[in-house]
Design an enzyme around this catalytic site. Structure first.
Site, PDB file in Angstrom:
ATOM      1  N   SER A 155     -80.665  41.369 -17.619  1.00 60.48           N
ATOM      2  CA  SER A 155     -80.947  40.749 -18.330  1.00 60.48           C
ATOM      3  C   SER A 155     -83.085  41.155 -18.707  1.00 60.48           C
ATOM      4  O   SER A 155     -83.980  42.231 -18.419  1.00 60.48           O
ATOM      5  CB  SER A 155     -80.942  39.533 -19.363  1.00 60.48           C
ATOM      6  OG  SER A 155     -81.631  39.446 -19.984  1.00 60.48           O
ATOM      7  N   ASP A 180     -72.645  41.844 -27.740  1.00 63.68           N
ATOM      8  CA  ASP A 180     -74.159  41.033 -26.641  1.00 63.68           C
ATOM      9  C   ASP A 180     -75.077  40.653 -28.080  1.00 63.68           C
ATOM     10  O   ASP A 180     -74.803  41.836 -28.748  1.00 63.68           O
ATOM     11  CB  ASP A 180     -74.390  42.052 -25.878  1.00 63.68           C
ATOM     12  CG  ASP A 180     -75.862  41.802 -25.135  1.00 63.68           C
ATOM     13  OD1 ASP A 180     -76.512  40.302 -25.470  1.00 63.68           O
ATOM     14  OD2 ASP A 180     -76.252  41.935 -23.872  1.00 63.68           O
ATOM     15  N   HIS A 220     -74.059  39.016 -22.933  1.00 64.71           N
ATOM     16  CA  HIS A 220     -74.951  38.743 -22.170  1.00 64.71           C
ATOM     17  C   HIS A 220     -75.093  38.582 -20.612  1.00 64.71           C
ATOM     18  O   HIS A 220     -75.340  39.089 -19.792  1.00 64.71           O
ATOM     19  CB  HIS A 220     -75.722  37.413 -22.306  1.00 64.71           C
ATOM     20  CG  HIS A 220     -77.238  38.661 -22.554  1.00 64.71           C
ATOM     21  ND1 HIS A 220     -77.769  39.957 -22.730  1.00 64.71           N
ATOM     22  CD2 HIS A 220     -78.484  38.012 -21.999  1.00 64.71           C
ATOM     23  CE1 HIS A 220     -79.195  40.256 -21.869  1.00 64.71           C
ATOM     24  NE2 HIS A 220     -79.292  39.139 -21.493  1.00 64.71           N
TER      25      HIS A 220
END
Length: 372
Positions: free
Chosen positions: A164, A319, A350
């Protein structure tokens, strides 16, 4: 979609008791619990922040021999710290899996997170301590740790694995300081939330609200100044992370406890800023501060064409934050010749990439990609 939304709503309010001993452990204690060696290193950045880096030098069934173990830095996501890579048993904890696969693992913790709350000149009660954004993560934190690891190991280059925000700042570091291309053997980018403008579900609603009220947020920042998210209370980070990111694949108690590190008030809104853009830009402060920092009233773009290190990307169509559309936008910003692999894990949201309890086979595949 309604059923999924209902699960995410219930997830935040399902605070159940647990007897898991890791709930009260530090990252080194969690690593040592499973028989892995752990070292703690301190790295001081050019602008004075003292970062803590944890090292897993080898796997549980290996020894500290002369065997060549390529170094790999693992960078955490927003509102997290390095604990996100060691929260599960070894077969589903990415850091321990990579150590067992033959890597010399280094877990970075960025300024302001749980293990990096010291500065050469300021303490955390000083607003100047919190006056940073992820631009500083990319410009100061990452280069300092990369250079430290290479000097410590004697290697000329290393692998970078980011999840991320950790993936995003990996790109940003090389775009900001392209001389680091030759120090990176490969970028292993997991769920890179580079733009996030096509986010789904709760994220989409949050981003719309942010865009509507951004002028008020700018006034708030100017009047209150920099501070911790939640003024030191973890409730707000926990709410964000677990209402918007978690799924049934996660061990909720251990993840809720360890994945919500505090951060600077100017760091957290970056994902909200990214949601309104189709490209990766420096932090957008306000017109006056932008002019002082960048010489222009808008925030400048990061030139991702400067990234020349090989890139492997893991993503998921499930996601809600780093969506397929965002991946397509990212691909349009990167050089085509550096993309060495796109790997979809269709059922993951995620956080599942780093914290799902069923991911041993998928994480083993990541290790194989890193070794190529």
């Amino acid at each position: 979609m309604l059923a999924e939304s209902y699960f995410y709503f219930l997830n935040f309010f399902s605070f159940v008791s647990s007897s898991d001993p890791e709930l009260s452990m530090t990252v080194p204690q969690m690593i040592q619990r499973w028989g892995y060696p752990v070292e703690q290193h301190e790295v001081t950045t050019e602008d004075g922040y003292i970062l803590t880096v944890f090292r897993i030098k080898h796997g549980v069934n290996s020894s500290d021999s002369i065997c060549n173990r390529p170094p790999i830095i693992m960078d955490h996501s927003l509102l997290c710290d390095s604990s996100e890579y060691v929260m599960n048993p070894p077969q589903s904890s990415p850091a321990m899996e990579l150590a067992d696969a033959g890597f010399d693992v280094f877990l970075i913790n960025h300024r302001g997170s749980t293990y990096c709350r010291r500065h050469r000149d300021f303490n955390t009660s000083d607003p100047r301590f919190w006056k940073f954004t992820i631009d500083e993560h990319a410009k100061y934190d990452n280069p300092a740790v990369i250079d430290y690891v290479l000097n410590l190991t004697g290697e000329k280059s290393l692998y970078w694995l980011g999840h991320s925000q950790g993936a995003v700042v990996g790109f940003m570091t090389i775009a900001e300081r392209p001389e680091y291309n030759h120090k990176i053997r490969a970028l292993i980018q997991i769920a890179p939330a580079t733009t996030a403008h096509a986010a789904k579900g709760f994220w989409r609603g949050l981003f719309i609200i942010y865009e509507l009220f951004k002028p008020l947020h700018d006034i708030y920042r100017s009047s209150i100044g920099s501070h911790e998210v939640g003024m030191g209370d973890r409730t707000i980070p926990q709410m964000v992370m677990h209402m918007f990111c978690a799924t049934p694949y996660l061990d909720q108690d251990i993840h809720r406890t360890h994945s919500t590190a505090l951060a600077g008030q100017s760091t957290s809104p970056i994902c909200l800023q990214l949601s309104t853009r189709h490209k990766l830009e420096h932090f957008d402060h306000n017109p006056d501060e932008n002019l002082a920092r960048y010489g222009q009233v808008t925030s400048p773009e990061y030139d991702l064409s400067r990234v020349k290190a090989p890139v492997h990307i893991f993503w998921s169509s499930a996601d809600w934050l780093a969506t397929e559309q965002d991946l397509e936008d990212l691909m349009g910003l990167l050089r085509k010749d550096i993309i060495k692999g796109l790997y979809e894990v269709p059922e993951y949201n995620h956080l599942d990439f780093v914290a799902a309890t069923d991911n041993s086979e998928k994480k083993a595949r990541e290790g194989k990609v890193c070794a190529q």
